[in-house]
Every structure is written in C-alpha cells, then in structure tokens.
Design a protein around this motif. Structure first.
Motif, PDB file in Angstrom:
ATOM      1  N   ILE A  48       0.843  -1.186   0.000  1.00 43.68           N
ATOM      2  CA  ILE A  48       0.000   0.000   0.000  1.00 43.68           C
ATOM      3  C   ILE A  48       0.882   1.242   0.000  1.00 43.68           C
ATOM      4  O   ILE A  48       1.754   1.414   0.865  1.00 43.68           O
ATOM      5  N   GLN A  49       0.638   2.127  -0.961  1.00 43.46           N
ATOM      6  CA  GLN A  49       1.433   3.339  -1.075  1.00 43.46           C
ATOM      7  C   GLN A  49       1.219   4.260   0.127  1.00 43.46           C
ATOM      8  O   GLN A  49       0.212   4.190   0.832  1.00 43.46           O
ATOM      9  N   GLN A  50       2.165   5.166   0.308  1.00 43.03           N
ATOM     10  CA  GLN A  50       2.170   6.087   1.432  1.00 43.03           C
ATOM     11  C   GLN A  50       0.875   6.906   1.496  1.00 43.03           C
ATOM     12  O   GLN A  50       0.452   7.502   0.514  1.00 43.03           O
ATOM     13  N   GLY A  51       0.253   6.898   2.680  1.00 46.46           N
ATOM     14  CA  GLY A  51      -0.931   7.704   2.909  1.00 46.46           C
ATOM     15  C   GLY A  51      -2.189   7.216   2.227  1.00 46.46           C
ATOM     16  O   GLY A  51      -3.241   7.848   2.339  1.00 46.46           O
ATOM     17  N   MET A  52      -2.110   6.093   1.520  1.00 49.53           N
ATOM     18  CA  MET A  52      -3.258   5.576   0.772  1.00 49.53           C
ATOM     19  C   MET A  52      -3.876   4.389   1.511  1.00 49.53           C
ATOM     20  O   MET A  52      -3.289   3.861   2.456  1.00 49.53           O
ATOM     21  N   GLY A  53      -5.058   3.957   1.060  1.00 50.84           N
ATOM     22  CA  GLY A  53      -5.668   2.818   1.716  1.00 50.84           C
ATOM     23  C   GLY A  53      -7.093   2.549   1.273  1.00 50.84           C
ATOM     24  O   GLY A  53      -7.575   3.083   0.270  1.00 50.84           O
ATOM     25  N   PHE A  54      -7.747   1.710   2.053  1.00 49.38           N
ATOM     26  CA  PHE A  54      -9.105   1.269   1.772  1.00 49.38           C
ATOM     27  C   PHE A  54     -10.081   2.160   2.546  1.00 49.38           C
ATOM     28  O   PHE A  54     -10.049   2.185   3.781  1.00 49.38           O
ATOM     29  N   GLY A  55     -10.934   2.878   1.816  1.00 46.71           N
ATOM     30  CA  GLY A  55     -11.941   3.688   2.487  1.00 46.71           C
ATOM     31  C   GLY A  55     -12.942   2.827   3.231  1.00 46.71           C
ATOM     32  O   GLY A  55     -12.901   1.594   3.177  1.00 46.71           O
ATOM     33  N   THR A  56     -13.862   3.467   3.915  1.00 45.44           N
ATOM     34  CA  THR A  56     -14.836   2.738   4.728  1.00 45.44           C
ATOM     35  C   THR A  56     -15.635   1.764   3.863  1.00 45.44           C
ATOM     36  O   THR A  56     -16.205   2.135   2.839  1.00 45.44           O
ATOM     37  N   HIS A  57     -15.645   0.509   4.294  1.00 45.87           N
ATOM     38  CA  HIS A  57     -16.355  -0.542   3.563  1.00 45.87           C
ATOM     39  C   HIS A  57     -16.867  -1.559   4.569  1.00 45.87           C
ATOM     40  O   HIS A  57     -16.467  -1.554   5.737  1.00 45.87           O
ATOM     41  N   SER A  58     -17.728  -2.445   4.136  1.00 48.83           N
ATOM     42  CA  SER A  58     -18.405  -3.345   5.066  1.00 48.83           C
ATOM     43  C   SER A  58     -17.927  -4.780   4.910  1.00 48.83           C
ATOM     44  O   SER A  58     -17.432  -5.190   3.856  1.00 48.83           O
ATOM     45  N   HIS A  59     -18.083  -5.545   5.985  1.00 51.67           N
ATOM     46  CA  HIS A  59     -17.828  -6.980   6.000  1.00 51.67           C
ATOM     47  C   HIS A  59     -18.903  -7.654   6.839  1.00 51.67           C
ATOM     48  O   HIS A  59     -19.507  -7.036   7.723  1.00 51.67           O
ATOM     49  N   LYS A  60     -19.095  -8.944   6.570  1.00 48.21           N
ATOM     50  CA  LYS A  60     -20.058  -9.720   7.336  1.00 48.21           C
ATOM     51  C   LYS A  60     -19.587 -11.171   7.403  1.00 48.21           C
ATOM     52  O   LYS A  60     -19.063 -11.709   6.426  1.00 48.21           O
ATOM     53  N   ASP A  61     -19.727 -11.783   8.573  1.00 41.78           N
ATOM     54  CA  ASP A  61     -19.474 -13.215   8.771  1.00 41.78           C
ATOM     55  C   ASP A  61     -18.112 -13.651   8.215  1.00 41.78           C
ATOM     56  O   ASP A  61     -18.002 -14.550   7.379  1.00 41.78           O
ATOM     57  N   ALA A  72       3.301   0.420   8.594  1.00 42.43           N
ATOM     58  CA  ALA A  72       2.249   0.459   9.610  1.00 42.43           C
ATOM     59  C   ALA A  72       0.905   0.694   8.942  1.00 42.43           C
ATOM     60  O   ALA A  72       0.809   1.425   7.953  1.00 42.43           O
ATOM     61  N   LEU A  73      -0.132   0.088   9.494  1.00 41.14           N
ATOM     62  CA  LEU A  73      -1.489   0.186   8.948  1.00 41.14           C
ATOM     63  C   LEU A  73      -2.405   0.809   9.992  1.00 41.14           C
ATOM     64  O   LEU A  73      -2.465   0.352  11.139  1.00 41.14           O
ATOM     65  N   GLU A  74      -3.106   1.850   9.591  1.00 40.32           N
ATOM     66  CA  GLU A  74      -4.059   2.526  10.475  1.00 40.32           C
ATOM     67  C   GLU A  74      -5.453   1.950  10.260  1.00 40.32           C
ATOM     68  O   GLU A  74      -5.884   1.763   9.128  1.00 40.32           O
ATOM     69  N   HIS A  75      -6.141   1.670  11.358  1.00 38.17           N
ATOM     70  CA  HIS A  75      -7.441   0.998  11.317  1.00 38.17           C
ATOM     71  C   HIS A  75      -8.468   1.795  12.113  1.00 38.17           C
ATOM     72  O   HIS A  75      -8.202   2.255  13.215  1.00 38.17           O
ATOM     73  N   LYS A  76      -9.691   1.924  11.547  1.00 39.78           N
ATOM     74  CA  LYS A  76     -10.835   2.480  12.260  1.00 39.78           C
ATOM     75  C   LYS A  76     -12.061   1.661  11.900  1.00 39.78           C
ATOM     76  O   LYS A  76     -12.191   1.220  10.753  1.00 39.78           O
ATOM     77  N   ASP A  77     -12.954   1.432  12.876  1.00 43.36           N
ATOM     78  CA  ASP A  77     -14.147   0.633  12.575  1.00 43.36           C
ATOM     79  C   ASP A  77     -15.376   1.175  13.268  1.00 43.36           C
ATOM     80  O   ASP A  77     -15.304   2.087  14.110  1.00 43.36           O
ATOM     81  N   SER A  78     -16.522   0.606  12.903  1.00 36.51           N
ATOM     82  CA  SER A  78     -17.810   1.073  13.408  1.00 36.51           C
ATOM     83  C   SER A  78     -18.062   0.699  14.853  1.00 36.51           C
ATOM     84  O   SER A  78     -19.055   1.136  15.439  1.00 36.51           O
ATOM     85  N   MET A  79     -17.167  -0.110  15.450  1.00 34.62           N
ATOM     86  CA  MET A  79     -17.273  -0.415  16.878  1.00 34.62           C
ATOM     87  C   MET A  79     -16.572   0.627  17.734  1.00 34.62           C
ATOM     88  O   MET A  79     -16.579   0.538  18.956  1.00 34.62           O
ATOM     89  N   GLY A  80     -15.922   1.589  17.080  1.00 32.05           N
ATOM     90  CA  GLY A  80     -15.224   2.647  17.798  1.00 32.05           C
ATOM     91  C   GLY A  80     -13.743   2.396  17.987  1.00 32.05           C
ATOM     92  O   GLY A  80     -13.054   3.190  18.641  1.00 32.05           O
ATOM     93  N   ASN A  81     -13.235   1.304  17.421  1.00 35.58           N
ATOM     94  CA  ASN A  81     -11.811   1.017  17.538  1.00 35.58           C
ATOM     95  C   ASN A  81     -11.013   1.875  16.569  1.00 35.58           C
ATOM     96  O   ASN A  81     -11.400   2.064  15.415  1.00 35.58           O
ATOM     97  N   ASN A 105      -2.462   3.171   4.978  1.00 39.12           N
ATOM     98  CA  ASN A 105      -1.049   3.234   5.314  1.00 39.12           C
ATOM     99  C   ASN A 105      -0.864   4.419   6.253  1.00 39.12           C
ATOM    100  O   ASN A 105      -1.162   5.569   5.900  1.00 39.12           O
ATOM    101  N   HIS A 106      -0.359   4.163   7.425  1.00 38.45           N
ATOM    102  CA  HIS A 106      -0.217   5.197   8.454  1.00 38.45           C
ATOM    103  C   HIS A 106       0.878   6.193   8.115  1.00 38.45           C
ATOM    104  O   HIS A 106       0.880   7.316   8.626  1.00 38.45           O
TER     105      HIS A 106
END
Length: 232
Positions: A48-61, A72-81, A105-106
C-alpha cells in the motif's frame, strides 16, 4: 505429500496505490482450483502506497486477520476502535453480523507491506469484535509462536474457528519441525526469505498445502518468516 502453490501463479491486481497478490480467488481474480483451503479463504499480500488505503467498507461473517510485515497500517471501525498496527502485531476483526471499517497506510513516507487473511467462521451472525496483540521477534525467533487460536491459549489472538496459526522468524540455516496430526490440514505461507520444506525449496509468496499426517522439516536457506495454518 506437499502441494506447491507458487508465488508467481497467484492472482495479481495493480490499482496504482495498491499492488495485491491473491493466493485464493478474490475480487476479479477467479481460479476454481484455488477458492479456499478448508476454512482459510483469503491470503492477500498487499503493498500500500504512502498515505493511501481502503476507504470505509463493510464486511459480514468473516474472521479478518491482519499481519504487518513492513510499515504500519491505520485501522478504524464502526465499533469505535482506532489503532495502528506495526510489524509483530496481529489484529483480528470478527465481522459477525456486520461491521464497517477503513484501513490506511499510516505513513506518508514508507510503503506498507501486509498480509490480509480471511478465515470462514464456524458460525454466522455473532456480535462483531476486535482484538490486537503484539508478538515480539524474540518470541518467534527460530521457534513456532502461536499467534491465533480458537481458545486464545498462550496469550494468542482468538478466532471463531477451529484453527491454530503459528508464526516463526528463522535465522539463516536454522531448522524447525512441524507435525500435521491426524484429521488436520496444514497450509504454510512463506512471508519473507527462502526455506526448504522436506527438501522442497520455497521463496517469499510461495505456499504448500498438506493434507496427510506428516512431519515437515523446515530449514532456512536465508533469513525467513513463515506462517503455519493448522486447520480442521
């Protein structure tokens, strides 16, 4: 018997900001011979290139495990993490009945090199959950360190599936052995370096499937990092 999955035979996608190699069928890559292996559904090697990444998207099961090799990878989710995952850390996200998250990418200066692993859960519709733990190089050096398990033993990350994931960092010429027991299946993924497994030479990105009980003798031909999946 070992079934070889060569790195160059994997699927590949180049999105400019992301270069991704797919061990199993994923997105636009479809190979009926490589849909999954037991409960192991995805191993994507992402750059993953610098400062780039996967925008908000959904997953299930799905049990989503992130293993960072470089950067380093920066993570945010709908549970507040909200967290940053560095090399040596393992993150588990149980999507359960549904979550959204983003991953970036952090760093603004360094490439992020990660393995994104998806495991099919043993049951659907659970409450989503999140876990992240650190496993030092010393814990993995020339030995197997349990990093993911069903029951969280040995301070491993838990997952909703009957599996064990081991990680090891091997010094050049070091040797370890792993035995696939009766009624279990093994998948070995070479994350970095070169190893021989029962005299079969493997390089970064290569993998082998093991479907019969046997002992695997792993010898590092150079410094290497290996993930071993013990699957029901």
């Amino acid at each position: 018997m070992l079934t070889l999955r060569k790195s160059e035979e994997r699927g590949f996608a180049n999105h400019g900001w992301l270069k991704s190699y797919h061990t199993f069928s994923f997105a636009n890559y479809y190979d009926p011979a490589h849909i999954a292996f037991r409960s192991l559904r995805v191993i994507n090697e992402d750059f993953i290139q610098q400062g780039m990444g996967f925008g908000t998207h959904s997953h299930k099961d799905m049990e989503i495990i992130t293993y960072v090799l470089e950067g380093a990878l920066e993570h945010k989710d709908s549970m507040g993490n909200s967290s940053v995952i560095y090399p040596g850390e393992v993150q588990r996200l149980s999507a359960g009945k549904g979550i959204t998250h983003s991953e970036y990418n952090h760093s603004q200066t360094e490439l992020a090199h990660i393995l994104q692993i998806w495991i099919l859960p043993d049951r659907n519709g659970i409450e989503p959950s999140y876990e992240q733990k650190t496993f030092t190089t010393e814990e993995k050096q020339d030995q197997l360190r349990l990093v993911v398990s069903k029951d969280g033993r040995d301070n491993s990350v838990t997952a909703q599936q009957d599996l064990n994931i081991y990680a090891t960092v091997l010094s050049p010429n070091s040797k370890i052995a792993y035995t696939v027991p009766e009624n279990r299946y093994g998948w070995l993924h070479i994350a970095r370096g070169k190893v021989s497994i029962n005299d079969l030479l493997l390089s970064a990105g290569d993998a082998v499937a093991v479907e019969t009980p046997q002992t695997l003798n792993i010898v590092a031909e150079a410094e290497a990092e290996v993930l071993i999946f013990d699957l029901a």
